[in-house]
Design a protein around this motif. Structure first.
Motif, mmCIF file in Angstrom:
data_model
loop_
_atom_site.group_PDB
_atom_site.id
_atom_site.type_symbol
_atom_site.label_atom_id
_atom_site.label_comp_id
_atom_site.label_asym_id
_atom_site.label_seq_id
_atom_site.Cartn_x
_atom_site.Cartn_y
_atom_site.Cartn_z
ATOM 1 N N ARG A 172 -7.265 4.692 1.196
ATOM 2 C CA ARG A 172 -7.567 5.721 2.111
ATOM 3 C C ARG A 172 -8.519 4.382 3.465
ATOM 4 O O ARG A 172 -9.020 5.576 4.233
ATOM 5 C CB ARG A 172 -8.824 5.954 0.776
ATOM 6 C CG ARG A 172 -8.856 6.722 0.008
ATOM 7 C CD ARG A 172 -9.090 7.751 -0.959
ATOM 8 N NE ARG A 172 -10.756 6.834 -1.158
ATOM 9 C CZ ARG A 172 -12.487 6.622 -1.049
ATOM 10 N NH1 ARG A 172 -11.923 7.844 0.215
ATOM 11 N NH2 ARG A 172 -12.586 6.220 -1.367
ATOM 12 N N VAL A 173 -8.040 3.680 3.656
ATOM 13 C CA VAL A 173 -9.285 3.001 4.732
ATOM 14 C C VAL A 173 -7.893 3.309 5.724
ATOM 15 O O VAL A 173 -7.515 2.583 6.057
ATOM 16 C CB VAL A 173 -9.252 1.393 4.062
ATOM 17 C CG1 VAL A 173 -9.474 0.953 5.534
ATOM 18 C CG2 VAL A 173 -9.851 1.024 3.041
ATOM 19 N N LEU A 174 -8.645 4.036 7.200
ATOM 20 C CA LEU A 174 -8.322 4.040 8.107
ATOM 21 C C LEU A 174 -8.135 2.365 9.085
ATOM 22 O O LEU A 174 -7.411 2.479 9.428
ATOM 23 C CB LEU A 174 -8.860 5.317 8.982
ATOM 24 C CG LEU A 174 -7.717 5.823 10.088
ATOM 25 C CD1 LEU A 174 -6.532 6.130 9.716
ATOM 26 C CD2 LEU A 174 -8.554 6.949 10.743
ATOM 27 N N ARG A 175 -10.050 2.430 9.482
ATOM 28 C CA ARG A 175 -10.016 1.691 9.926
ATOM 29 C C ARG A 175 -10.957 0.507 8.723
ATOM 30 O O ARG A 175 -12.426 0.944 9.122
ATOM 31 C CB ARG A 175 -10.516 1.561 11.001
ATOM 32 C CG ARG A 175 -10.060 1.118 12.704
ATOM 33 C CD ARG A 175 -10.636 2.055 13.737
ATOM 34 N NE ARG A 175 -11.949 2.450 13.854
ATOM 35 C CZ ARG A 175 -12.859 1.979 14.453
ATOM 36 N NH1 ARG A 175 -12.851 0.949 14.947
ATOM 37 N NH2 ARG A 175 -14.198 2.482 14.385
ATOM 38 N N MET A 176 -10.962 -0.715 9.727
ATOM 39 C CA MET A 176 -12.206 -1.626 9.301
ATOM 40 C C MET A 176 -11.890 -3.153 10.211
ATOM 41 O O MET A 176 -11.588 -3.099 10.201
ATOM 42 C CB MET A 176 -11.515 -2.172 7.163
ATOM 43 C CG MET A 176 -10.303 -3.148 7.270
ATOM 44 S SD MET A 176 -10.215 -2.766 5.485
ATOM 45 C CE MET A 176 -9.263 -4.715 5.998
ATOM 46 N N ALA A 177 -13.070 -3.681 9.692
ATOM 47 C CA ALA A 177 -13.643 -4.975 10.456
ATOM 48 C C ALA A 177 -13.921 -5.803 9.207
ATOM 49 O O ALA A 177 -14.341 -5.804 7.942
ATOM 50 C CB ALA A 177 -14.505 -4.100 11.358
ATOM 51 N N ILE B 165 -8.742 -3.994 11.580
ATOM 52 C CA ILE B 165 -7.676 -3.292 11.026
ATOM 53 C C ILE B 165 -7.534 -2.486 10.437
ATOM 54 O O ILE B 165 -8.318 -1.705 10.828
ATOM 55 C CB ILE B 165 -7.361 -4.798 9.973
ATOM 56 C CG1 ILE B 165 -7.562 -5.810 9.712
ATOM 57 C CG2 ILE B 165 -6.662 -4.188 9.222
ATOM 58 C CD1 ILE B 165 -7.525 -7.316 8.746
ATOM 59 N N GLY B 166 -6.224 -1.820 11.343
ATOM 60 C CA GLY B 166 -5.760 -0.167 10.785
ATOM 61 C C GLY B 166 -4.592 0.268 10.180
ATOM 62 O O GLY B 166 -3.826 -1.093 10.184
ATOM 63 N N TYR B 167 -5.472 1.744 9.431
ATOM 64 C CA TYR B 167 -4.306 1.452 8.127
ATOM 65 C C TYR B 167 -2.652 1.603 8.811
ATOM 66 O O TYR B 167 -3.392 2.648 9.818
ATOM 67 C CB TYR B 167 -4.741 2.351 7.627
ATOM 68 C CG TYR B 167 -3.590 3.084 6.223
ATOM 69 C CD1 TYR B 167 -3.817 2.792 5.102
ATOM 70 C CD2 TYR B 167 -3.348 4.372 6.820
ATOM 71 C CE1 TYR B 167 -2.860 3.294 3.669
ATOM 72 C CE2 TYR B 167 -2.399 4.945 5.968
ATOM 73 C CZ TYR B 167 -1.537 4.437 4.442
ATOM 74 O OH TYR B 167 -1.377 5.226 4.062
ATOM 75 N N SER B 168 -1.706 1.403 8.449
ATOM 76 C CA SER B 168 -0.560 2.007 9.185
ATOM 77 C C SER B 168 0.461 2.777 8.154
ATOM 78 O O SER B 168 0.767 4.040 8.489
ATOM 79 C CB SER B 168 1.034 0.648 9.466
ATOM 80 O OG SER B 168 0.002 -0.249 10.170
ATOM 81 N N ALA B 169 0.173 2.014 6.979
ATOM 82 C CA ALA B 169 0.961 2.989 5.600
ATOM 83 C C ALA B 169 1.183 2.877 4.444
ATOM 84 O O ALA B 169 0.262 1.374 4.500
ATOM 85 C CB ALA B 169 2.570 3.189 6.014
ATOM 86 N N ARG B 170 1.266 3.091 2.939
ATOM 87 C CA ARG B 170 1.370 2.843 2.034
ATOM 88 C C ARG B 170 2.374 1.971 1.546
ATOM 89 O O ARG B 170 3.579 1.982 2.875
ATOM 90 C CB ARG B 170 1.513 3.624 1.209
ATOM 91 C CG ARG B 170 -0.051 4.819 0.820
ATOM 92 C CD ARG B 170 -0.405 5.610 -0.244
ATOM 93 N NE ARG B 170 -0.983 6.744 -0.487
ATOM 94 C CZ ARG B 170 -1.935 7.331 -0.989
ATOM 95 N NH1 ARG B 170 -1.401 8.021 -2.323
ATOM 96 N NH2 ARG B 170 -2.565 8.521 -0.724
#
Length: 285
Positions: A194-199, A205-210
């Motif tokens: 469920r992490v779309l964007r984190m630092a 870092i941005g979510y790409s896919a499972r």
């Protein structure tokens, strides 16, 4: 939810060979600097992986300046001077990406072929190598399967191992999944979904896919031998992904949005979440 932190960092200089745990890593547009910049190929240039050659897991490659050091149980180490450019050869991944690799020293080919008992060649990405990933955040990658980073969490492994043990199996270590970054502090398994964007400090870092899993997690990473059917059997009981062709997932694939240094113990801040029960990645393919 308790504070999320970086529990472990691992990079894989040669795709498919043993991982190298590190305390600190530089993250760039294609992931951990030096990650999967090298690859083993068969005589026609097709990549090799633990999917078909599980013995690769028992071989280790470490970067030491301009040298790639190869080692294996019961074999002499070999220091290979890195060829950043020079003779090139056609290479391919999954019959979907076709490009060029820089051929490395013939002594490395011989050493690796002897260990794996088949003819193989060692190649490195070219200086101009550019290969985009896919997903919500595409990013780039070297010779990785399709993305810059693989991120997992201790909570996800704990949840999986509880299920495996309940089914009469033995718990497995995290290295079966070959992550680059492992997160501690999340209480719920698969929070990484469920992490779309984190630092992490300056690094975004941005979510790409499972992460859809192949047969590699059934390989013992210490011995290079298959130990199936776990964890695939248990994952199939609760982690089927119909929108990814019915595969089973564990972890998230991600892109590096902002480069920088990451250290084990760093705090992780999630800036944007994917709504529960949704996944925007399949629509991007």
């Amino acid at each position: 939810m308790s504070v999320a932190r970086v529990a472990a960092l691992v990079h894989y200089p040669v795709k498919g060979l043993s991982g190298v745990p590190v305390k600190q890593a530089e993250f760039g547009p294609a992931g951990v600097i030096g990650d999967r910049n090298f690859m083993l190929v068969d005589p026609d240039g097709t990549f090799l992986s633990q999917r078909t050659v599980p013995a690769m897991a028992a071989l280790r490659a470490e970067l030491a300046g301009d040298v790639l050091r190869l080692s294996a149980p019961g074999a002499p180490d070999l220091d290979v001077p890195i060829q950043y450019d020079g003779k090139r050869r056609d290479v391919s991944l999954f019959n979907a990406w076709f490009g060029l690799g820089v051929a490395q020293d013939a002594a490395a080919d011989e050493w690796l072929s002897d260990r794996l008992e088949r003819p193989v060649g060692l190649v490195r990405v070219t200086p101009e190598h550019e290969r985009p990933g896919w997903g919500v955040h595409r990013g780039g990658t070297g010779f990785g399967d399709a993305h810059a980073l693989l991120i997992t969490s201790l909570a996800s492994l704990d949840g999986l191992n509880q299920r495996i043990v309940e089914r009469g199996g033995e718990a497995i270590p995290m290295n079966r999944f070959r992550p680059n970054l492992v997160v501690s502090g999340w209480s719920e398994p698969h929070t990484e979904d469920r992490v779309l964007r984190m630092a992490i400090g300056p690094v975004e870092i941005g979510y790409s896919a499972r992460a859809i899993r192949c047969a590699v997690p059934t390989v013992d990473q210490a011995t290079g031998q298959k130990r199936g059917p776990e964890p695939t059997r248990t994952l199939a009981s609760y982690r089927r992904e119909p929108t990814y062709g019915g595969g089973v997932s564990f972890g998230m694939k991600a892109a590096v949005l902002t480069s920088g240094t990451v250290t084990v113990g760093d705090e992780i801040l999630v800036h944007d979440w994917i709504p529960a029960g949704t996944d925007p990645a399949p629509a991007t393919r």
